[in-house]
Structure formats: C-alpha cells, structure tokens
Motif scaffolding. Structure first.
Motif, PDB file in Angstrom:
ATOM      1  N   ARG A 125       0.796  -1.217   0.000  1.00  0.00           N
ATOM      2  CA  ARG A 125       0.000   0.000   0.000  1.00  0.00           C
ATOM      3  C   ARG A 125       0.831   1.269   0.000  1.00  0.00           C
ATOM      4  O   ARG A 125       0.350   2.330  -0.412  1.00  0.00           O
ATOM      5  N   GLY A 168      -9.720  -5.753   5.006  1.00  0.00           N
ATOM      6  CA  GLY A 168      -9.505  -5.348   3.623  1.00  0.00           C
ATOM      7  C   GLY A 168      -9.140  -6.518   2.724  1.00  0.00           C
ATOM      8  O   GLY A 168      -9.368  -7.685   3.034  1.00  0.00           O
ATOM      9  N   ARG A 169      -8.528  -6.199   1.607  1.00  0.00           N
ATOM     10  CA  ARG A 169      -8.217  -7.167   0.562  1.00  0.00           C
ATOM     11  C   ARG A 169      -6.965  -7.963   0.908  1.00  0.00           C
ATOM     12  O   ARG A 169      -5.918  -7.389   1.196  1.00  0.00           O
TER      13      ARG A 169
END
Length: 236
Positions: A125, A168-169
């Motif tokens: 990220r 999340g993913r």
C-alpha cells in the motif's frame, strides 16, 4: 541510478511482460512476442518486420494488416522499453501444483504469519512494486534453508488464518508476499513468483517450495500461469 527492469517470459500462446517501473503487465500474442528481440537499427528492424510478415502471411493472414499490426506493436514496445533491456525467464516445463491437506499451524508459524502479513500489506500500500520486490529479495538473504513443501504449507495456512481477521483485501499478491516474508522469519525460504496467463488474460502471484506450487485451488490442477519474475533460489 539503475532503472527498474522489464521481465518477460515466452510460452506457446505468446509472451507476458512485466514493467517493474510501473507494475503494469503486457500480454502479447504470438505475433507480438516475435517483436521482443527486434534490432534497434531502422534497416534491420524493417527487414525483421518484413520477415515476420512473410511468415504470418504464409499461414493465411493478410500481409498488410500483419505489417501494420507489427509496426504499431513495435512502437508500443519501444515506448515500454525506453532503452532498457528485457530479462527473460528461460522456458521450462509447467510446475507441479501441490494441494495440501488442512493443517493446524504451530504458534511460531502463526506469529511469523501475523508479522509477514502486516509487513506485506504495508509495503504493497505504501511503495511501488519495484521497491516491494527489493524488500522481498532482501528477505532471501536472511539466515535459513529452503522450505520443504509441508513447512511452506504450514506458513501459508497461518497467513490465511491471519488474513481472515483483516477487513480489507488479501488476494494472491498480498498472501504470497506475506508467505514469502513469514517463511523467512521462521528460518525458511520459499520462492515468490509473479506470473500471468493468456486465456483469459490475468496476472497472479504464488509461492513455490520443493519445486511445487504451494496452496492453490483445486481448479488450478492444469496450471495456466507463466512465471515472469522469480524472487528466491531454484531450490525453494
């Protein structure tokens, strides 16, 4: 500073190309794949395009259309390369896909998986993929030995357990990188692989140990992916 590389691999259906500077994939059909090694000099390039046009025209293709497609694709590849060399993964037989039984990971694997997943999520990220690959390569220099299949299975199972708590993913890229990092923390090494398939087109990431693809789904028994970038030694 050295520019991030371009990685490519060829298969019967064409070639898959990863630009590490942008993280973008290009999947080339067999005609486009012939352009990867075009010479730089204009006369040599024109001759190479004509030679390729003749070969495809002999199969029944329209030569004018083939020539135009090749010229356009060559210009696209020139923009992609921007003077950089392409690093090829040598062709090889499809790997064996390993389907492990469900196992309860040890506490050490669970702890390493939590750390590995956290670091993987932060890296993916916060950083471009080229820097993520640099960190993954650095992890291979930690003390340890190549993981056996059952050891890699245990780490991946622990990573998936940790991922179930993340809101999340956690897809193949996050999961495989986390497994690569967590294995390194337990004193083992797995190979982290980025690859692509042709039909339907798509990218994938996975880990290998004992020369086996670890932790895939049952529908992947016929392995459709071409490895393009490898992080880790060949014994992993």
């Amino acid at each position: 500073m050295t520019q991030p590389g371009i990685y490519a691999a060829r298969g019967p259906a064409g070639a898959a190309v990863l630009d590490l500077a942008t993280g973008r994939w290009s999947v080339l059909d067999p005609i486009g794949a012939t352009l990867l090694d075009l010479p730089a000099a204009a006369p040599d390039r024109a001759a190479a395009i004509e030679d390729a046009t003749g070969r495809w025209a002999a199969t029944g293709a329209d030569p004018d259309r083939v020539r135009a497609d090749l010229t356009r694709a060559a210009a696209d590849l020139d923009r992609l390369r921007a003077g950089r060399t392409i690093q090829y993964i040598p062709p090889g037989p499809p790997p064996t896909v390993h389907f492990p039984p469900a196992a309860r990971p040890a506490l050490r694997d669970r702890a390493a998986a939590g750390i590995g997943l956290t670091v993987a999520l932060l890296l993916l990220r916060a950083l471009p993929i080229r820097h993520v690959v640099t960190v993954a390569r650095a992890a291979t220099r930690l003390p340890g030995r190549p993981a056996r299949a059952h050891e890699a299975d245990a780490v991946l199972t622990a990573v998936r357990s940790a991922g179930a708590w993340w809101p999340g993913r956690v897809a193949c890229l996050e999961e495989s990188l986390a497994c690569h990092l967590a294995a390194a923390l337990t004193g083992h090494r797995v190979r982290w692989v980025l690859g692509a398939r042709f039909a339907p087109r798509g990218a994938h990431a996975w880990v290998e140990a004992d020369r086996l693809v670890i932790g895939q789904d049952e529908h992947d028994r016929l392995w459709p992916y071409l490895p393009v970038l490898l992080v880790g030694d060949s014994n992993a």
